[in-house]
Design a protein around this motif. Sequence first.
Motif, PDB file in Angstrom:
ATOM      1  N   ALA A  60       6.953   6.641  -7.888  1.00  0.00           N
ATOM      2  CA  ALA A  60       5.511   6.876  -8.002  1.00  0.00           C
ATOM      3  C   ALA A  60       4.773   5.551  -8.163  1.00  0.00           C
ATOM      4  O   ALA A  60       3.728   5.324  -7.541  1.00  0.00           O
ATOM      5  N   ALA A  61       5.331   4.648  -8.975  1.00  0.00           N
ATOM      6  CA  ALA A  61       4.720   3.333  -9.152  1.00  0.00           C
ATOM      7  C   ALA A  61       4.749   2.547  -7.851  1.00  0.00           C
ATOM      8  O   ALA A  61       3.805   1.824  -7.519  1.00  0.00           O
ATOM      9  N   LEU A  62       5.830   2.720  -7.076  1.00  0.00           N
ATOM     10  CA  LEU A  62       5.942   2.013  -5.800  1.00  0.00           C
ATOM     11  C   LEU A  62       4.855   2.456  -4.830  1.00  0.00           C
ATOM     12  O   LEU A  62       4.228   1.628  -4.149  1.00  0.00           O
ATOM     13  N   VAL A  63       4.612   3.757  -4.766  1.00  0.00           N
ATOM     14  CA  VAL A  63       3.558   4.266  -3.878  1.00  0.00           C
ATOM     15  C   VAL A  63       2.196   3.725  -4.297  1.00  0.00           C
ATOM     16  O   VAL A  63       1.394   3.281  -3.466  1.00  0.00           O
ATOM     17  N   GLN A  64       1.931   3.754  -5.605  1.00  0.00           N
ATOM     18  CA  GLN A  64       0.664   3.235  -6.113  1.00  0.00           C
ATOM     19  C   GLN A  64       0.519   1.748  -5.794  1.00  0.00           C
ATOM     20  O   GLN A  64      -0.541   1.277  -5.383  1.00  0.00           O
ATOM     21  N   LEU A  65       1.608   1.010  -5.967  1.00  0.00           N
ATOM     22  CA  LEU A  65       1.566  -0.425  -5.735  1.00  0.00           C
ATOM     23  C   LEU A  65       1.356  -0.737  -4.259  1.00  0.00           C
ATOM     24  O   LEU A  65       0.618  -1.667  -3.900  1.00  0.00           O
ATOM     25  N   GLN A  66       1.993   0.039  -3.379  1.00  0.00           N
ATOM     26  CA  GLN A  66       1.803  -0.177  -1.944  1.00  0.00           C
ATOM     27  C   GLN A  66       0.351   0.053  -1.534  1.00  0.00           C
ATOM     28  O   GLN A  66      -0.200  -0.700  -0.720  1.00  0.00           O
ATOM     29  N   SER A  69      -4.145  -0.684 -14.487  1.00  0.00           N
ATOM     30  CA  SER A  69      -4.981  -0.362 -13.332  1.00  0.00           C
ATOM     31  C   SER A  69      -4.372   0.756 -12.500  1.00  0.00           C
ATOM     32  O   SER A  69      -5.083   1.647 -12.010  1.00  0.00           O
ATOM     33  N   LEU A  70      -3.046   0.739 -12.337  1.00  0.00           N
ATOM     34  CA  LEU A  70      -2.373   1.738 -11.512  1.00  0.00           C
ATOM     35  C   LEU A  70      -2.026   3.005 -12.298  1.00  0.00           C
ATOM     36  O   LEU A  70      -1.659   4.009 -11.702  1.00  0.00           O
ATOM     37  N   GLY A  71      -2.095   2.944 -13.626  1.00  0.00           N
ATOM     38  CA  GLY A  71      -1.762   4.106 -14.444  1.00  0.00           C
ATOM     39  C   GLY A  71      -0.274   4.377 -14.507  1.00  0.00           C
ATOM     40  O   GLY A  71       0.152   5.528 -14.556  1.00  0.00           O
TER      41      GLY A  71
END
Length: 230
Positions: A10-16, A39-41
């Motif tokens: 989930a963090a990877l998708v947000q970061l992308q 920022s990304l939560g």
Amino acid sequence: MDDPGNGGHAALVQLQAYLAQMDHAGETRLPAERELSESLGVSRGDLRKALAVLEKDGRIWRHVGRGTFVGSGPVEETIGISEIAGRTNPADVMRARLIIEPEIAREAALHATLSDIAAMRQSLVQTREAVTWRQYENIDNLLHRQIAQASRNNVLLGLFDVLNAVRRTVVWGRLRSDGARPPADHHSFADHERIVEAIAERDLGGAAAAMRLHLQQVERRLIPVREAAE
């Protein structure tokens, strides 16, 4: 690409999605981990997993004492977020959501476990407690992904992740109204509750209809009526 686990994914998708926005803005340096995780939560641990994946794939690089920078390898080589975002607009994103997300909610009503539903209900509480629009948006994002996860269909979950990343790149911030936080009567509170209750009741048609109604309300607020075109 390595599998960073559910939270890391989930963090990877947000970061992308964040990197795709940076690409459009011409920026190359990432904020500090604490600022970026807020920022990304996502948690700092999950953020580090996502950063490690992108670093191994050559999409970011780190310089000791200077920070983390976007590398020469574009994000679109993986899932095409930047390329798609560059060729689309909020109206296209909403049409895609209206096609895909009601059916994801239908599948969630069929396959969700009690723990899935409990997690969704916790997110409902957290959306009402959000003290900023950004915090609300991150929890809203989490709730929609929990619904996708509850579908127990990895293809649908993958489609949701890509669509959601494109959405956050193209639309992020445009739904905010005046004020520091969502008002107590924000339409999404009741919309989300109807969706989750339909899933909990195993009401397949009701879950799909509630999700469609919710997205139609979002669409009306996002895309102004084209007065001159009519």
